[in-house]
Structures are given as structure tokens and as C-alpha cells.
Design a protein around this motif. Structure first.
Motif, short mmCIF file in Angstrom:
data_model
loop_
_atom_site.label_atom_id
_atom_site.label_comp_id
_atom_site.label_asym_id
_atom_site.label_seq_id
_atom_site.Cartn_x
_atom_site.Cartn_y
_atom_site.Cartn_z
N TYR A 148 26.83 23.06 4.30
CA TYR A 148 26.02 22.06 3.59
C TYR A 148 26.18 22.23 2.09
O TYR A 148 26.66 23.28 1.63
N CYS A 160 19.68 19.89 6.69
CA CYS A 160 20.52 20.60 7.66
C CYS A 160 19.63 21.26 8.73
O CYS A 160 19.87 21.13 9.92
N THR A 170 24.29 28.54 9.12
CA THR A 170 24.58 27.62 8.01
C THR A 170 25.33 28.32 6.88
O THR A 170 25.20 29.53 6.69
N VAL A 192 26.92 18.81 6.22
CA VAL A 192 25.81 17.93 5.85
C VAL A 192 25.94 17.61 4.35
O VAL A 192 26.02 18.51 3.52
#
Ligand code: ISJ
Length: 414
Positions: A148, A160, A170, A192
């Protein structure tokens, strides 16, 4: 009138107390008070007396909750075992090879939960709980990796987590291009990025990346943007003379800042998370950022929801390599290039009208190559497998120099 005759008698109900009774001839008057207010007002030194029946009722309710929690736990485990079996089926057949994560199925599960919800929790609250259950079940199948636009604590990270839940792995990237590259290289499953962004001001950058990328849009997330003023443990609250934030966030809070900190210097930085990082260790500064940034950088929120417009929200896109089947409520995004001639835009839009396809956004970008004169980014309701969308698209293709489907994906559920 005589009295009071009695004080503090918990006899009316569990929540109402009679505190005084006045006699007046044959009539009497009760003075009652809400027990919970009284409890809040009274200090620990003088706690209200607890009746044996209240204690019994509480303990019974707590036993009931313990029993329900046990059952919920068992059901969640049963659900997780089912998801594991789904994974085995996917693995042993060629159904969904490489596509453990099914955005259309997840959207259907959440919509179903919201539809069946009978309260007292709101539909959104209920779906949020199930979002996390699904996230944990999917992680059992295969931990999903998502890049992201960072740094940690940005609204994109919030989006996200809202979309993939807390069990996703992530990775914060410094630039939108890097999010695209990370997904293209296969080091993460999804990315994202903000698209219609009133906060970070990067809409065009995301759109431009799509012109040269083969990635697909696999989903969208909508996030209500709330801005907060936050300080560190060394900040002298009475002496705040500098406020850091992203320029768009400063703009969104302009009226509030004019009213509350008219003399503080407003310092624009690259992201809200960067602003939060800076106030650490500065006694005379504060930052404007989202709640996640306050948590991540351990800052204290001094004032919440300080944005001038309460309906402020941002839309994010999930980018990946997979084509998403129809979920029942979908959107399709395309990019179209047209030759520079009179009536070009009219010609482009006509087929959508003819086939009754509802457009939700039309964005124009300057072409980045000599071949494309006008480039339009168009979002419509419906899936590319729907007859109406397919017919409109066919017609558009015959009129345009080039059409690229960026993807069909479920409309944001939460
Ligand atoms: C269980 C499945 O796999 C994943 C997990 C889901 C879930 O926990 O409900 C839903 C869709 C997939 O992302 C499935 O495909 O049905």
C-alpha cells in the motif's frame, strides 16, 4: 409537606432509584434518580449499595455471555476448518489455481451478513466483525500479502486494513508507482492505491499508472476521512506554534485552524503519517492526521473530527493480476482513447446511454503518447459479463482508437 422520609432506597427498578419520599396529607411524592447517573457522579469512596438481586442478575448475565462466547468460538473454529477444506479442494482441482482470495465471494458473504442482521448491532458493525473472521480464515488458507501507499499510519493503510482485515501481511511503499511494481513483480498479491482522493492529492498519478500497466482493478474501498489534531508527550499544549500535515489535509481543516490556531504556522509535508512522525520530540508542534497515525506513532489526540466537511471521504482501488467474476453488484472501469475530432466525447458516451449503462465517473487525462489524443477513464455500474455492459463496450470499441478494460470488481460493501 414533611420529609424526606427515606433516602437512597433502590426499590423502583434496577436502573431507577427512589432517593426521597415526601408526605403531604394522604398523598406522597417520590423523588427518583437514574441509578447509572448517580453511579457516575459518586466517587469510589462512596459507592452506591449493590443489592443482592442486582449482583445475582449480573452474574447470571455474565454466565450467559461466557456460554455464548464458547459457542461462538466453536463456530468460528468450524468455519475456519471449512475454509481449510475449501483450500484443499482449490489445490487438488484446477478451480481457482492461484486465486485463494476471492473478492466476489467475500463481498457476497458480507452483503449476506448485513442483509440478515437483525440488530442491535448495526449492519456495518456486524460486517466489520465478519470481515476479521474471513481475514483470519483466509490467512489459514494462505496469508495474503498486500502493498500500500505508505508510510505506516496513512489513510491508505487504513483502507488496506478495512478491505483485507488485520490478518493480511502488509507492506508500506513510498510511491504509487512502487505499489504497481511490487504487484507486477509478484512479491505481493495485491496493492492498494488512492484514486478519488481529497486527502493525498494523487488521483492522476494512479490513473496514469494504469495507462502503462496490465494490472487489473480487483476491488474498491471507500473510507470516511476524519482528521485529528495530535500531539506528543513533550508538547506544551498552550504553546503550539506549528502544525504539520499533508497540504490537502491542511486545506480540509482550514476553517477549524482559522478558528482555533489562527497564529500557528501551517507546515505542509509529504503525508499525514510523516506529519505525525515529526511532532515526536517537538514541544511546540502538533500534527493533523488520521487515528491510525496517532496509534502508530503513540500520539495523543487533542481534538477529533476537525475536518470542515463532515462527509469527507476517499476512494481507493485494489490492484492485482486476477479477473474477478461477478458478485451481483459490481463496477467496471475502462480507459478509452479517442481521436481528436468534433463530437468525440458525445460519440464515446452514446453507447452507454443506448444500452442503459449507468456511468459513475468520467475522468479526462492528457494522452502520454502521440497515438492517444484524448484519454478517458470511465467507471460504470455492472460487470463486463453483463449483457448490457458487454453490448455497450462492443459499440465503444468500434468507435475508439483503443479500449482497455481495467477490471470488473465488487462495489465497496463497507
Ligand atoms: C473460503 C474461501 O476462500 C477465501 C475465504 C473466504 C471466507 O472465509 O469466507 C471467502 C473467499 C475467499 O477469499 C472460498 O473461496 O469460499
Amino acid at each position: 409537606m414533611a420529609g424526606p422520609l427515606l433516602v437512597n432506597t433502590p426499590v423502583l427498578s434496577q436502573s431507577m432509584w427512589i432517593v426521597e419520599i415526601y408526605m403531604d396529607g394522604t398523598d406522597y411524592f417520590l423523588v427518583t434518580v437514574d441509578r447509572f447517573n448517580i453511579e457516575a457522579i459518586m466517587s469510589d469512596k462512596n459507592p452506591p449499595p449493590e443489592s443482592a438481586s442486582d449482583k445475582e442478575a449480573l452474574s447470571q448475565l455474565r454466565d450467559q455471555i461466557d456460554g455464548i462466547d464458547r459457542r461462538i468460538g466453536e463456530l468460528i473454529s468450524e468455519r475456519a476448518r471449512c475454509a481449510q477444506q475449501v483450500a484443499e479442494v482449490k489445490q487438488s482441482s484446477n478451480i481457482g489455481v492461484g486465486t485463494f482470495y476471492r473478492p466476489e465471494r467475500e463481498a457476497q458473504v458480507l452483503r449476506n451478513i448485513m442483509e440478515k442482521n437483525a440488530g442491535p448491532l448495526t449492519d456495518e458493525e456486524m460486517a466489520r466483525l465478519f470481515r476479521e473472521i474471513m481475514s483470519a480464515c483466509l490467512a489459514l488458507e494462505k496469508p495474503i500479502k498486500v502493498a500500500y501507499l505508505g508510510p505506516e499510519g496513512t489513510f491508505t493503510q487504513q483502507a488496506c486494513l478495512k478491505h483485507f482485515g488485520q490478518s493480511a501481511v502488509t507492506k508500506a511503499m513510498a510511491f504509487i508507482d512502487e505499489v504497481f511494481r511490487e504487484v507486477e513483480a509478484g512479491s505481493v498479491n495485491f496493492g492498494v492505491v488512492p484514486v478519488e482522493n481529497s486527502t493525498e492529492g494523487v488521483v492522476n498519478h494512479t490513473l496514469d499508472n494504469f495507462m502503462f500497466s496490465n494490472l487489473k482493478i480487483c476491488g474498491e474501498v471507500e473510507l470516511r476521512i476524519h482528521q485529528n489534531l495530535m500531539i506528543s508527550e513533550v508538547t506544551n499544549v498552550g504553546a503550539i506554534s506549528r502544525i504539520y500535515s499533508h497540504p490537502q489535509s491542511l486545506a480540509q481543516c482550514r476553517k477549524w485552524l482559522d478558528a482555533n490556531y489562527p497564529n500557528a504556522e501551517r507546515v505542509a509535508v509529504s503525508s499525514n503519517a510523516e506529519a505525525a512522525k515529526r511532532v515526536k520530540g517537538e514541544w511546540n508542534s502538533a500534527a493533523i492526521a488520521g487515528e491510525l497515525a496517532a496509534q502508530r506513532y503513540e500520539l495523543q489526540i487533542l481534538a477529533e473530527k476537525i475536518e470542515d466537511r463532515p462527509d469527507n471521504s476517499t476512494r481507493f482501488l485494489i490492484i492485482g493480476t486476477q479477473e474477478v467474476p461477478a458478485s451481483g453488484k459490481d463496477k467496471t472501469s475502462i480507459v478509452v482513447s479517442m481521436r481528436n475530432e468534433p463530437g468525440a466525447l458525445h460519440n464515446l458516451l452514446q453507447p452507454f446511454r443506448e444500452h442503459n449503462v449507468d456511468l459513475t465517473r468520467v475522468e479526462t487525462r492528457p494522452s502520454q503518447s502521440g497515438v492517444w489524443n484524448y484519454v478517458f477513464f470511465i467507471d460504470m455500474n455492472g460487470h463486463q459479463s453483463d449483457d448490457t455492459v458487454a453490448a455497450a463496450m462492443e459499440e465503444v470499441s468500434s468507435r475508439a482508437s483503443e479500449v482497455k478494460v481495467l477490471g470488473s470488481y465488487p462495489c465497496a460493501v463497507l
